[in-house]
Design a protein around this motif. Structure first.
Motif, mmCIF file in Angstrom:
data_model
loop_
_atom_site.group_PDB
_atom_site.id
_atom_site.type_symbol
_atom_site.label_atom_id
_atom_site.label_comp_id
_atom_site.label_asym_id
_atom_site.label_seq_id
_atom_site.Cartn_x
_atom_site.Cartn_y
_atom_site.Cartn_z
ATOM 1 N N TRP A 124 0.831 -1.214 0.000
ATOM 2 C CA TRP A 124 0.000 0.000 0.000
ATOM 3 C C TRP A 124 0.864 1.262 0.000
ATOM 4 C CZ3 TRP A 124 -4.490 1.471 -1.410
ATOM 5 C CH2 TRP A 124 -5.027 2.677 -0.973
ATOM 6 N N ARG A 125 2.059 1.192 0.503
ATOM 7 C CA ARG A 125 2.956 2.348 0.506
ATOM 8 C C ARG A 125 3.440 2.706 -0.896
ATOM 9 N NH1 ARG A 125 6.804 1.085 5.810
ATOM 10 N NH2 ARG A 125 5.274 1.710 7.398
ATOM 11 N N ASP A 126 3.306 1.772 -1.828
ATOM 12 C CA ASP A 126 3.727 2.031 -3.208
ATOM 13 C C ASP A 126 2.705 2.959 -3.870
ATOM 14 O OD1 ASP A 126 4.382 1.979 -5.903
ATOM 15 O OD2 ASP A 126 4.829 -0.156 -5.925
ATOM 16 N N PRO A 127 3.088 4.172 -4.267
ATOM 17 C CA PRO A 127 2.124 5.096 -4.889
ATOM 18 C C PRO A 127 1.481 4.519 -6.143
ATOM 19 C CG PRO A 127 4.156 6.233 -4.319
ATOM 20 C CD PRO A 127 4.421 4.768 -4.146
ATOM 21 N N PHE A 128 2.225 3.696 -6.869
ATOM 22 C CA PHE A 128 1.680 3.091 -8.082
ATOM 23 C C PHE A 128 0.499 2.182 -7.765
ATOM 24 C CE2 PHE A 128 1.877 -0.376 -11.317
ATOM 25 C CZ PHE A 128 1.556 0.396 -12.435
ATOM 26 N N VAL A 129 0.624 1.372 -6.713
ATOM 27 C CA VAL A 129 -0.471 0.483 -6.313
ATOM 28 C C VAL A 129 -1.672 1.297 -5.856
ATOM 29 C CG1 VAL A 129 -1.186 -1.294 -4.672
ATOM 30 C CG2 VAL A 129 1.071 -1.422 -5.743
ATOM 31 N N ARG A 130 -1.426 2.365 -5.108
ATOM 32 C CA ARG A 130 -2.541 3.208 -4.660
ATOM 33 C C ARG A 130 -3.266 3.834 -5.846
ATOM 34 N NH1 ARG A 130 1.227 5.073 -0.736
ATOM 35 N NH2 ARG A 130 1.334 7.118 -1.733
ATOM 36 N N LEU A 139 -6.414 10.014 -13.365
ATOM 37 C CA LEU A 139 -5.731 8.882 -12.742
ATOM 38 C C LEU A 139 -4.863 8.145 -13.759
ATOM 39 C CD1 LEU A 139 -8.703 7.528 -10.594
ATOM 40 C CD2 LEU A 139 -6.717 8.812 -9.771
ATOM 41 N N LEU A 140 -5.357 7.994 -14.968
ATOM 42 C CA LEU A 140 -4.575 7.355 -16.024
ATOM 43 C C LEU A 140 -3.342 8.179 -16.365
ATOM 44 C CD1 LEU A 140 -7.492 6.151 -18.336
ATOM 45 C CD2 LEU A 140 -5.868 4.675 -17.134
ATOM 46 N N ARG A 141 -3.500 9.493 -16.420
ATOM 47 C CA ARG A 141 -2.357 10.355 -16.715
ATOM 48 C C ARG A 141 -1.290 10.230 -15.622
ATOM 49 N NH1 ARG A 141 -4.036 16.346 -18.200
ATOM 50 N NH2 ARG A 141 -1.776 16.365 -18.574
ATOM 51 N N GLY A 142 -1.729 10.096 -14.364
ATOM 52 C CA GLY A 142 -0.791 9.967 -13.265
ATOM 53 C C GLY A 142 -0.016 8.662 -13.265
ATOM 54 N N LEU A 143 -0.526 7.666 -13.985
ATOM 55 C CA LEU A 143 0.134 6.356 -14.043
ATOM 56 C C LEU A 143 1.161 6.250 -15.163
ATOM 57 C CD1 LEU A 143 -2.961 4.029 -13.474
ATOM 58 C CD2 LEU A 143 -0.955 4.131 -11.991
ATOM 59 N N LEU A 146 -3.446 2.536 -8.861
ATOM 60 C CA LEU A 146 -4.204 1.459 -9.505
ATOM 61 C C LEU A 146 -5.512 1.202 -8.761
ATOM 62 C CD1 LEU A 146 -1.517 -1.240 -10.439
ATOM 63 C CD2 LEU A 146 -2.694 0.330 -11.980
ATOM 64 N N CYS A 147 -5.457 1.211 -7.432
ATOM 65 C CA CYS A 147 -6.670 0.993 -6.641
ATOM 66 C C CYS A 147 -7.690 2.099 -6.893
ATOM 67 C CB CYS A 147 -6.325 0.919 -5.155
ATOM 68 S SG CYS A 147 -5.421 -0.571 -4.678
ATOM 69 N N ALA A 148 -7.218 3.345 -6.929
ATOM 70 C CA ALA A 148 -8.122 4.461 -7.207
ATOM 71 C C ALA A 148 -8.719 4.336 -8.600
ATOM 72 C CB ALA A 148 -7.383 5.784 -7.062
ATOM 73 N N LEU A 149 -7.903 3.880 -9.543
ATOM 74 C CA LEU A 149 -8.386 3.712 -10.917
ATOM 75 C C LEU A 149 -9.472 2.653 -10.991
ATOM 76 C CD1 LEU A 149 -8.129 4.275 -13.963
ATOM 77 C CD2 LEU A 149 -6.316 2.548 -14.028
ATOM 78 N N VAL A 150 -9.259 1.510 -10.339
ATOM 79 C CA VAL A 150 -10.234 0.415 -10.384
ATOM 80 C C VAL A 150 -11.549 0.826 -9.728
ATOM 81 C CG1 VAL A 150 -10.713 -1.890 -9.471
ATOM 82 C CG2 VAL A 150 -8.532 -1.418 -10.556
#
Length: 389
Positions: free
Chosen positions: A198-204, A369-373, A206-210
């Motif tokens: 959860w500390r990984d910003p990328f995973v967070r 959110l997609l742009r942030g990834l 992805l969760c927000a995106l889903v």
């Protein structure tokens, strides 16, 4: 490097079975209410307990899968079969509810395992394909629930679905007797793995995106009959709309994720899916009708449902041995999105145009959110998805 596709096939069959049992009563709500002598709302809870329990159990199930993968997935298999059989013990609502609760408890142990199965039994080049197959099977289980419910007699339906659950569970238990081909060690386990993941910003992100597309999809499938009824769309026609949506999703989930991963177009295809889904909601807000609903639900089903296997595959590439934790967080976010967005849309169910406009706005929130990834996805290692021997 070799792959063991038998394990993936057995897992996919069980994943389809959990979805089949989840939605058993969705196409026969009225008949089931009469059969058991309860309200339609009580029948609705036979499905609604699934996302509620998923939110509660997603993290514990992920921890169990990361600590003892085969034991945890075997537990999910056994509970799925037991739930299907328990529904046959008595012709009473209480027995059916107890069976559904067992399957709902099993579901996180099964669905959270999708990336772990692909990572453990498939060579790297085959993992995107394995995740796509497992995801498509889940949507196929949803489709089977709609079709079986519409053509089978009530008791025969429950017996047939119990048999499918038992056979699929047995097949996976046998497949799991063979150890995984590929093992990846992690510095963290248990709750620590979830905390680090959860500390990984990328995973967070992805969760927000889903949360956004999953919530919109569940809202549309939950309320489509009520939202289209004022436009003269019957319950049977709404069922056809949903079947078209899921068929398109099965095909899209089997084809699009592998194509997107091979060409590094994951974010591009999800952006197209978001745009098409938002446009579909806008069209239905302005001109609702049966023919148009079939068209737009087919289009966004083909494009939006593959977003789930794409996100799961991205998480598997990012976190490696903690894929159970990442999958648990992603599924938790998706189910939470479904509960919240569907709940808000439910308050507008008597006002179809504002409800469709709200869902269009919600799904468009995925664009930033997609742009942030983008930078993180570009930094992920490429996978050569060639044919295996």
């Amino acid at each position: 490097m070799s792959s063991r596709w038998g394990a993936v096939a057995a897992y996919s069959l069980l994943g389809a079975s959990t979805q089949l049992l989840w939605l058993t009563f969705a196409p026969i709500t009225t008949d089931a209410a009469k059969h058991y002598g309860v309200s339609a709302g009580a029948i609705g809870w036979l499905a609604n307990v699934f996302p509620l329990l998923y939110v509660v159990l997603a993290i514990p199930a992920g921890i169990a899968l990361d600590r003892s993968f085969r034991a945890a997935l075997t537990l999910g298999s056994v509970l799925t079969a037991a739930g299907g059989l328990l529904r046959l013990v008595s012709d009473q609502y209480s027995a059916v509810l107890a069976g559904q609760l067992l399957v709902a408890v099993a579901q996180p142990f099964v669905l959270n395992a999708i990336t772990r199965v692909a990572g453990g039994y498939l060579a790297e080049r085959d993992r995107p394909k394995g995740i796509a197959v497992g995801s498509a099977a889940q949507f196929a289980g949803m489709l089977a629930a709609f079709l079986m419910g519409s053509v089978m007699e009530f008791h025969t339906l429950l017996v047939a679905q119990a048999a499918i659950a038992v056979v699929s569970a047995a097949a996976l238990v046998v497949a799991l007797r063979a150890p995984a081909l590929y093992h990846r060690s992690s510095e963290h386990s248990g709750f620590a793995a979830f905390r680090e993941t959860w500390r990984d910003p990328f995973v967070r992100r992805l969760c927000a995106l889903v949360f956004v597309p999953f919530g919109t999809f569940i809202s549309l499938t939950t309320w489509i009959e009520a939202l289209l009824a004022p436009a003269g769309v019957s319950a049977d026609q709404a069922g056809i709309v949903l079947i078209a949506n899921v068929i398109a999703g099965v095909v899209g989930s089997a084809l699009i994720p592998v194509w997107a991963t091979k060409r590094r177009r994951e974010l591009w295809i999800m952006l197209v899916a978001v745009a098409v889904t938002a446009a579909s909601c806008l069209v239905l807000a302005v001109a609702p009708g049966f023919a148009l609903a079939v068209l737009v639900f087919t289009l966004f089903g083909f494009l939006l449902l593959p977003a789930l296997p794409i996100v799961l595959e991205l998480s598997e590439r990012r976190v490696g041995a903690s894929e159970g934790a990442a999958a648990g967080l992603i599924w938790l976010s998706g189910n939470l999105g479904g509960l919240i967005v569907a709940g808000v849309v439910g308050a507008l169910v008597d006002h179809p145009a504002p409800a469709f406009l709200l869902m269009a706005a919600v799904v468009l929130a995925a664009i930033p959110l997609l742009r942030g990834l983008r930078s993180d996805v570009e930094a992920l290692p490429s996978i050569t998805t060639g044919e295996h021997s």
